[in-house]
Write a protein that holds these residues in place. Structure first.
Motif, PDB file in Angstrom:
ATOM      1  N   TRP A   1      37.812  30.264  43.965  1.00 36.96           N
ATOM      2  CA  TRP A   1      38.635  31.367  43.445  1.00 36.96           C
ATOM      3  C   TRP A   1      37.767  32.530  42.960  1.00 36.96           C
ATOM      4  O   TRP A   1      38.156  33.690  43.058  1.00 36.96           O
ATOM      5  CB  TRP A   1      39.470  30.871  42.264  1.00 36.96           C
ATOM      6  CG  TRP A   1      40.376  29.727  42.587  1.00 36.96           C
ATOM      7  CD1 TRP A   1      40.131  28.402  42.347  1.00 36.96           C
ATOM      8  CD2 TRP A   1      41.666  29.791  43.203  1.00 36.96           C
ATOM      9  NE1 TRP A   1      41.197  27.639  42.773  1.00 36.96           N
ATOM     10  CE2 TRP A   1      42.149  28.470  43.287  1.00 36.96           C
ATOM     11  CE3 TRP A   1      42.468  30.833  43.676  1.00 36.96           C
ATOM     12  CZ2 TRP A   1      43.401  28.166  43.838  1.00 36.96           C
ATOM     13  CZ3 TRP A   1      43.701  30.532  44.212  1.00 36.96           C
ATOM     14  CH2 TRP A   1      44.157  29.216  44.299  1.00 36.96           C
TER      15      TRP A   1
ATOM     16  N   LEU B   1      41.909  34.548  37.385  1.00 41.63           N
ATOM     17  CA  LEU B   1      43.357  34.264  37.419  1.00 41.63           C
ATOM     18  C   LEU B   1      43.705  33.594  38.756  1.00 41.63           C
ATOM     19  O   LEU B   1      44.144  34.248  39.702  1.00 41.63           O
ATOM     20  CB  LEU B   1      44.167  35.544  37.217  1.00 41.63           C
ATOM     21  CG  LEU B   1      44.070  36.145  35.806  1.00 41.63           C
ATOM     22  CD1 LEU B   1      44.718  37.517  35.755  1.00 41.63           C
ATOM     23  CD2 LEU B   1      44.726  35.209  34.781  1.00 41.63           C
TER      24      LEU B   1
ATOM     25  N   GLN C   1      47.679  32.505  41.786  1.00 40.34           N
ATOM     26  CA  GLN C   1      48.700  33.546  41.607  1.00 40.34           C
ATOM     27  C   GLN C   1      49.890  33.377  42.565  1.00 40.34           C
ATOM     28  O   GLN C   1      51.029  33.626  42.184  1.00 40.34           O
ATOM     29  CB  GLN C   1      48.076  34.932  41.796  1.00 40.34           C
ATOM     30  CG  GLN C   1      47.090  35.311  40.695  1.00 40.34           C
ATOM     31  CD  GLN C   1      47.753  35.379  39.326  1.00 40.34           C
ATOM     32  OE1 GLN C   1      48.589  36.216  39.074  1.00 40.34           O
ATOM     33  NE2 GLN C   1      47.396  34.473  38.445  1.00 40.34           N
ATOM     34  N   ASP C   2      49.613  32.953  43.812  1.00 41.95           N
ATOM     35  CA  ASP C   2      50.711  32.792  44.779  1.00 41.95           C
ATOM     36  C   ASP C   2      51.650  31.662  44.351  1.00 41.95           C
ATOM     37  O   ASP C   2      52.874  31.795  44.411  1.00 41.95           O
ATOM     38  CB  ASP C   2      50.164  32.496  46.192  1.00 41.95           C
ATOM     39  CG  ASP C   2      49.469  33.720  46.773  1.00 41.95           C
ATOM     40  OD1 ASP C   2      49.585  34.813  46.175  1.00 41.95           O
ATOM     41  OD2 ASP C   2      48.813  33.575  47.824  1.00 41.95           O
TER      42      ASP C   2
ATOM     43  N   ALA D   1      53.724  32.777  41.471  1.00 46.15           N
ATOM     44  CA  ALA D   1      54.791  33.689  41.909  1.00 46.15           C
ATOM     45  C   ALA D   1      55.948  32.886  42.519  1.00 46.15           C
ATOM     46  O   ALA D   1      57.124  33.186  42.286  1.00 46.15           O
ATOM     47  CB  ALA D   1      54.235  34.690  42.919  1.00 46.15           C
TER      48      ALA D   1
ATOM     49  N   ALA E   1      49.459  36.436  31.572  1.00 42.76           N
ATOM     50  CA  ALA E   1      48.004  36.301  31.697  1.00 42.76           C
ATOM     51  C   ALA E   1      47.353  37.121  30.590  1.00 42.76           C
ATOM     52  O   ALA E   1      47.724  38.274  30.366  1.00 42.76           O
ATOM     53  CB  ALA E   1      47.553  36.811  33.058  1.00 42.76           C
TER      54      ALA E   1
END
Ligand SMILES: Cc1cc2nc3c(=O)[nH]c(=O)nc-3n(C[C@H](O)[C@H](O)[C@H](O)COP(=O)(O)OP(=O)(O)OC[C@H]3O[C@@H](n4cnc5c(N)ncnc54)[C@H](O)[C@@H]3O)c2cc1C
Length: 247
Positions: free
Chosen positions: A15, A149, A152-153, A156, A170
């Motif tokens: 990441w 972070l 994220q997907d 979401a 966040a």
């Protein structure tokens, strides 16, 4: 927890610098969202194992962990060098009581994480239980930099699935930006910004708080929560917050 089974790396994601997820195929026993397994490698003739929370929900495979490379750490450097197809040892039985089973009923579930402490909540959020037991779930992820972070997907997707019942916040402590909440989780708790953004208050009548991550965050957050009348949850005495300390 020393009943080892052999696994294989089937997925890897980096990441950010020193921040990884690994996926494994291994025949471990059933586990509960929020539990951890030990992951081990044989290094210079010695089996070095450390606990890692499972990120996948109990019904999902492959198994997944989310970790950061620790400077001078014995396991995390070789762990982050693994590639797809490499062998790894895992404990067959998961352990730990940082699960919703040990959380008393409340209206709002607050999930506070620093760094890789996010991982344990991803398993919980992808199970049915939080959505059956709480009206609202508020996840707060504290990181140093925006690049940290992760997921994220997935977050979401969880947001889309649960609409207003889920709020993801966040908090970035070492970078500023127009769309960011700046600061450490504990400072944002003290100055009230976190609750203002969440549109909810943390109080013993309505809230249960789970804390996962580094010892400094947990120690400071406990002081803040206890000053507001929240007490630590214990098996024999239901309370308002539970903790899992990674280091
Ligand atoms: C129940 C439980 C679940 C855990 N789950 C996770 C998880 O899901 N993801 C994860 O990344 N870690 C997790 N940890 C921490 C993990 O088990 C290891 O301690 C960590 O990965 C370092 O291992 P190492 O062998 O490289 O370092 P070690 O050689 O064991 O430790 C070196 C030093 O680094 C410190 N340290 C450990 N972790 C960190 C860190 N993240 N940042 C800075 N210093 C650190 C240690 O306290 C020690 O002083 C968990 C710990 C526990 C107790």
């Amino acid at each position: 927890m020393s009943d080892w089974v052999k696994g294989q790396v089937v997925g890897k994601q980096q990441w950010a610098e020193g921040l990884y997820s690994l996926q494994f195929d291994a025949p471990i026993h059933a586990f509960k969202a929020g539990q951890y397994i030990k992951v081990a490698l044989d290094i210079a003739g010695e089996r070095i194992g450390r606990p890692y929370s499972l990120v996948n929900a109990p019904q999902e495979r492959p198994l997944e962990i989310f970790f950061n490379e620790v400077n001078g750490g014995s396991l995390t450097a070789p762990l982050s060098a693994l590639n797809i197809g490499d062998p790894v040892w895992l404990t067959a039985a998961a352990g730990g009581i940082f699960t919703l089973e040990t959380v008393a009923p409340a209206e709002t579930l607050w999930l506070l994480a620093t760094g890789t402490g996010l991982g344990v909540y991803l398993s919980i959020l992808r199970s049915a239980e939080p959505w059956e037991r709480f009206q609202r779930v508020i996840l707060v992820h504290g990181v140093r930099q925006v690049a940290d972070l992760a997921y994220q997907d997935l977050l979401a997707e969880i947001s889309e699935r649960h609409g207003e019942r889920f709020r993801m916040i966040a908090a970035v402590s070492r970078e500023t930006g127009a769309h960011l909440l700046n600061g450490r989780i504990t400072d944002l708790l003290t100055n009230g910004e976190l609750e203002t953004i969440a549109g909810a208050t943390i109080d013993p009548a309505t809230s249960h708080v789970m804390l996962c991550g580094n010892s400094a965050m947990i120690k400071d957050a406990k002081i803040i929560l206890e000053a507001r009348g929240l007490v630590r949850h214990r098996r024999q005495a239901p309370g308002h917050y539970t903790t899992e300390q990674y280091h």
